[in-house]
Write a protein that holds these residues in place. Structure first.
Motif, mmCIF file in Angstrom:
data_model
loop_
_atom_site.group_PDB
_atom_site.id
_atom_site.type_symbol
_atom_site.label_atom_id
_atom_site.label_comp_id
_atom_site.label_asym_id
_atom_site.label_seq_id
_atom_site.Cartn_x
_atom_site.Cartn_y
_atom_site.Cartn_z
ATOM 1 N N THR A 172 -3.014 24.186 53.073
ATOM 2 C CA THR A 172 -2.632 24.298 54.478
ATOM 3 C C THR A 172 -3.566 25.269 55.197
ATOM 4 O O THR A 172 -3.684 26.425 54.793
ATOM 5 N N GLY A 191 -2.732 29.254 60.131
ATOM 6 C CA GLY A 191 -2.116 28.969 61.423
ATOM 7 C C GLY A 191 -1.318 27.680 61.462
ATOM 8 O O GLY A 191 -0.664 27.389 62.462
ATOM 9 N N CYS A 192 -1.371 26.904 60.367
ATOM 10 C CA CYS A 192 -0.614 25.648 60.308
ATOM 11 C C CYS A 192 0.598 25.821 59.401
ATOM 12 O O CYS A 192 0.611 26.678 58.513
ATOM 13 N N THR A 193 1.616 25.015 59.632
ATOM 14 C CA THR A 193 2.830 25.077 58.818
ATOM 15 C C THR A 193 2.681 24.201 57.591
ATOM 16 O O THR A 193 2.236 23.058 57.680
ATOM 17 N N SER A 194 3.051 24.718 56.447
ATOM 18 C CA SER A 194 2.987 23.960 55.201
ATOM 19 C C SER A 194 3.922 22.760 55.257
ATOM 20 O O SER A 194 5.027 22.843 55.792
ATOM 21 N N TRP A 206 8.557 24.588 55.574
ATOM 22 C CA TRP A 206 8.569 23.893 56.863
ATOM 23 C C TRP A 206 9.897 24.117 57.579
ATOM 24 O O TRP A 206 9.936 24.468 58.768
#
Length: 218
Positions: free
Chosen positions: A191, A194-197, A203
């Motif tokens: 991931t 800055g992004c959500t897993s 999540w």
């Protein structure tokens, strides 16, 4: 088709092919073509019939979702093997037309996992937006029993449904998180910062925490 051929970019195709796609037209340029053409249902049907993925993506953009018949959409979905074409067809056409629920029931248990993934995508839509009458506990039962060993695209769709159940339905949240923790599907998915897993427990917790803002906003 000649115009699409001129827009073909070998570099775009090379990148797309790494993700299982078979088109080489930049999507921003494709959307510009669609904007110029506006909605043309007959043209959409003709473009789809070519079998070319770029043409099919354009067909989706210029189509009128409510004008497709149920059997027509069923046939199109079964023809849509390229991931981007499949995803756009479900999200931009099927979800916006009058046959979504009937097709959800048709596709949900299909022996073809790619077709079944479309059924799960439509189930996720209902989980989030129209949960009335939906057997959410039954969906969790199926996810718990089948997601671990499901083929990739079906597994991804089931995992998204699991996450949405946990995010949208507090009464099922603990069970959804528990299923995710036990199955460990996508736990190690890379991931970017800055992004959500996509790992369901992470999540779910991330999205729920974002909603629990102080009164008046953060």
């Amino acid at each position: 088709m000649a115009e699409l051929a001129e827009l073909e970019d070998p570099r775009v195709r090379a990148v797309n092919e790494k993700h299982g796609a078979d088109h080489g037209v930049n999507l921003t340029k494709l959307r510009a073509v669609a904007k110029r053409l506006k909605k043309q249902q007959d043209l959409a049907v003709e473009l789809w019939a070519t079998g070319d993925s770029s043409a099919r993506l354009l067909a989706i953009l210029v189509s009128r979702p409510k004008e497709f018949e149920r059997d027509q959409l069923d046939a199109m979905l079964r023809q849509a093997r390229a991931p981007k074409v499949h995803d756009w067809l479900v999200n931009y056409v099927v979800k916006k037309g009058p046959h979504a629920e009937e097709l959800r029931l048709t596709w949900f248990d299909d022996p073809d996992p790619v077709v079944a993934s479309a059924g799960w995508a439509l189930a996720t839509e209902r989980v989030a937006k129209k949960p009335e009458g939906l057997d959410v506990s039954g969906l969790l039962d199926l996810i718990e029993a089948q997601m671990k060993d499901a083929p990739d695209r079906l597994q991804w769709a089931m995992n998204e449904c699991l996450a949405q159940i946990g995010i949208e339905h507090a009464e099922h949240r603990a069970r959804a998180v528990g299923i995710g923790e036990r199955l460990e599907v996508l736990k190690d998915y890379p991931t970017p910062p800055g992004c959500t897993s996509p790992f369901a427990p992470v999540w779910i917790n991330e999205m729920v925490s974002r909603r629990q803002e102080p009164v008046g906003g953060a």
